[in-house]
Structures are given as C-alpha cells and as structure tokens.
Design a protein around this motif. Structure first.
Motif, PDB file in Angstrom:
ATOM      1  N   ARG A  30      -5.488  -2.024   8.423  1.00 27.81           N
ATOM      2  CA  ARG A  30      -5.435  -0.550   8.383  1.00 27.81           C
ATOM      3  C   ARG A  30      -5.147  -0.061   6.971  1.00 27.81           C
ATOM      4  NH1 ARG A  30      -2.383   1.440  13.847  1.00 27.81           N
ATOM      5  NH2 ARG A  30      -3.255  -0.147  15.218  1.00 27.81           N
ATOM      6  N   LEU A  31      -4.298  -0.794   6.271  1.00 25.75           N
ATOM      7  CA  LEU A  31      -3.991  -0.419   4.891  1.00 25.75           C
ATOM      8  C   LEU A  31      -5.187  -0.676   3.983  1.00 25.75           C
ATOM      9  CD1 LEU A  31      -0.360  -1.695   4.994  1.00 25.75           C
ATOM     10  CD2 LEU A  31      -1.033   0.667   4.583  1.00 25.75           C
ATOM     11  N   CYS A  32      -5.954  -1.722   4.270  1.00 24.58           N
ATOM     12  CA  CYS A  32      -7.170  -1.984   3.489  1.00 24.58           C
ATOM     13  C   CYS A  32      -8.177  -0.850   3.656  1.00 24.58           C
ATOM     14  CB  CYS A  32      -7.796  -3.312   3.891  1.00 24.58           C
ATOM     15  SG  CYS A  32      -6.863  -4.752   3.350  1.00 24.58           S
ATOM     16  N   LYS A  33      -8.244  -0.268   4.860  1.00 26.92           N
ATOM     17  CA  LYS A  33      -9.139   0.874   5.066  1.00 26.92           C
ATOM     18  C   LYS A  33      -8.719   2.048   4.198  1.00 26.92           C
ATOM     19  CE  LYS A  33     -10.692  -0.180   9.725  1.00 26.92           C
ATOM     20  NZ  LYS A  33     -10.668   0.184  11.136  1.00 26.92           N
ATOM     21  N   LEU A  34      -7.421   2.185   3.966  1.00 28.13           N
ATOM     22  CA  LEU A  34      -6.904   3.293   3.161  1.00 28.13           C
ATOM     23  C   LEU A  34      -6.958   3.012   1.663  1.00 28.13           C
ATOM     24  CD1 LEU A  34      -3.724   4.194   5.262  1.00 28.13           C
ATOM     25  CD2 LEU A  34      -5.844   5.522   5.103  1.00 28.13           C
ATOM     26  N   TYR A  35      -6.639   1.757   1.258  1.00 31.66           N
ATOM     27  CA  TYR A  35      -6.421   1.467  -0.164  1.00 31.66           C
ATOM     28  C   TYR A  35      -7.356   0.417  -0.748  1.00 31.66           C
ATOM     29  CZ  TYR A  35      -2.541   4.194   1.300  1.00 31.66           C
ATOM     30  OH  TYR A  35      -1.804   5.203   1.855  1.00 31.66           O
ATOM     31  N   GLY A  36      -8.267  -0.088   0.071  1.00 33.88           N
ATOM     32  CA  GLY A  36      -9.270  -1.000  -0.446  1.00 33.88           C
ATOM     33  C   GLY A  36      -8.888  -2.455  -0.320  1.00 33.88           C
ATOM     34  N   GLU A  37      -9.649  -3.258  -1.009  1.00 32.15           N
ATOM     35  CA  GLU A  37      -9.525  -4.713  -0.941  1.00 32.15           C
ATOM     36  C   GLU A  37      -8.183  -5.191  -1.492  1.00 32.15           C
ATOM     37  OE1 GLU A  37     -11.829  -8.547  -2.931  1.00 32.15           O
ATOM     38  OE2 GLU A  37     -12.733  -6.552  -3.064  1.00 32.15           O
ATOM     39  N   GLU A  38      -7.607  -6.152  -0.785  1.00 37.52           N
ATOM     40  CA  GLU A  38      -6.361  -6.753  -1.259  1.00 37.52           C
ATOM     41  C   GLU A  38      -6.647  -7.625  -2.473  1.00 37.52           C
ATOM     42  OE1 GLU A  38      -4.012  -7.068   3.005  1.00 37.52           O
ATOM     43  OE2 GLU A  38      -4.844  -8.893   2.132  1.00 37.52           O
ATOM     44  N   LEU A  39      -5.666  -7.691  -3.363  1.00 38.69           N
ATOM     45  CA  LEU A  39      -5.822  -8.480  -4.580  1.00 38.69           C
ATOM     46  C   LEU A  39      -4.857  -9.668  -4.594  1.00 38.69           C
ATOM     47  CD1 LEU A  39      -7.263  -8.662  -7.342  1.00 38.69           C
ATOM     48  CD2 LEU A  39      -5.378  -7.319  -8.273  1.00 38.69           C
ATOM     49  N   GLU A  40      -3.571  -9.385  -4.501  1.00 36.60           N
ATOM     50  CA  GLU A  40      -2.538 -10.422  -4.507  1.00 36.60           C
ATOM     51  C   GLU A  40      -1.748 -10.310  -3.211  1.00 36.60           C
ATOM     52  OE1 GLU A  40      -2.003 -12.565  -7.090  1.00 36.60           O
ATOM     53  OE2 GLU A  40      -3.449 -11.660  -8.446  1.00 36.60           O
ATOM     54  N   VAL A  41      -1.360 -11.449  -2.646  1.00 35.62           N
ATOM     55  CA  VAL A  41      -0.594 -11.458  -1.401  1.00 35.62           C
ATOM     56  C   VAL A  41       0.582 -12.418  -1.550  1.00 35.62           C
ATOM     57  CG1 VAL A  41      -0.651 -11.966   1.083  1.00 35.62           C
ATOM     58  CG2 VAL A  41      -2.662 -10.963  -0.033  1.00 35.62           C
ATOM     59  N   LEU A  42       1.754 -11.948  -1.201  1.00 28.36           N
ATOM     60  CA  LEU A  42       2.920 -12.812  -1.057  1.00 28.36           C
ATOM     61  C   LEU A  42       3.175 -12.860   0.440  1.00 28.36           C
ATOM     62  CD1 LEU A  42       5.171 -14.503  -2.324  1.00 28.36           C
ATOM     63  CD2 LEU A  42       6.540 -12.419  -2.490  1.00 28.36           C
TER      64      LEU A  42
END
Length: 179
Positions: A30-42
């Motif tokens: 849902r956050l990707c729909k709002l803010y786009g592709e993820e870059l870094e993940v912890l």
C-alpha cells in the motif's frame, strides 16, 4: 540574510513498528502505491527499546525500515504523515482493532546533513510545519557518521538504525552525484 531557494530533495524513510513481520509485509504494498518503488529495506527485527507500545502492539513488537526510490520535497512530509496516519486507522479497522494500531508507521526523511521524523506531538525540539504536523531533527551527520541529539529516541541511537541510515545517506549522496 541570503536569497531563499528550494532545498535539495530528500530520501523518504518509513519506519514500521508492528506485532509481527507479517503485518509489515501486508502493509508495504500500500505504501508502494503511494510512494513508489522500494529502494532499501531493513527487514523486521525485535524492537527492544521501550514498552510504550505494549498495550497497542504487544509485548514483543518488531521494527523495520524501508526507503523509496523517488526523492521527496521536504515539505511533503506533512502530507506523507497525514496519509500514513489515515492508513494506520484504515488498517486497524480492517484487522478489527479499531483504536489500536496493528502497525505504527513513522515517516521521516534523510538529507545529507540530518535525519528528521514527522510527528503529531509538540515538544521543545520540534518545529511545527502545518495541519497538526511537526518535524523533529533526530540525528545529525558529522565526521562521517550520524549522531544523536539529547532528545533522540534510544532506538534511533542504536547501531542497527545508525548503520542503516548511514547506508541510506551514502546512497542518497551517490544518487545526487550520479542522477
């Protein structure tokens, strides 16, 4: 005095605090729909710094962080915080936990010099932006590392957080030099 100019964009950092990693995995799209592709993940790891959230999230919450590929204008943090507050409530309703958030979302942003968190709570170190949203300088970058202020939450002073945020800052710096 100087001439006012728009600052460089920043990297959005989303903090997650939840009962378990599955809830974080459920809300991330849902956050990707709002803010786009993820870059870094912890990825999710045990949150061990305070029991402040135990009544809402449980005794053994997990924390995770995600950054997004698209840079943001700094002032957009207000709209982001308002949207994540709404998403928390919507998610709670879907999970039958109205009034208790199964996931706490903590948006912030990194610049080359600082890391800021958005909040709805006023304190002496927080600056009011608009619409009930404040921003708090949480860490500052000096001599090659992030450092805490006296008010910085203990978890944001931890090795895990600092290492992740320094990697995000390095990636931001690199992307500014190689657009």
């Amino acid at each position: 005095m100087g001439i006012a100019k728009k600052p460089l964009p920043a990297r959005l950092v989303m903090g997650f605090l939840a009962k378990d990693a599955a809830l974080i995995d459920e809300i991330r799209p849902r956050l990707c729909k709002l803010y786009g592709e993820e870059l870094e993940v912890l990825t999710a790891f045990p949150f061990r710094f305070t029991n402040y959230y135990k009544d809402e999230i449980g005794k053994s919450p997990v924390r995770a962080f995600v950054t997004y590929k698209t840079l943001i204008d700094r002032e957009s943090i207000v709209d982001i915080k308002l949207a994540t507050n709404h998403l928390e409530l919507e998610f709670a309703k879907e999970h039958g936990t109205e009034g208790l958030r199964p996931v706490n979302l903590d948006p912030g942003y990194i610049t080359l010099g600082q890391f800021f968190l958005a909040t709805t709570k006023d304190q002496r170190q927080r600056v009011y932006i608009r619409d009930g949203i404040y921003v708090e300088p949480t860490l500052y970058f000096q001599d090659g590392h992030f450092h805490a202020f006296p008010w910085t939450y203990r978890d944001y002073q931890s090795k895990e957080y600092i290492e992740f945020l320094e990697a995000v800052r390095n990636q931001l710096k690199s992307s500014m030099h190689n657009p």
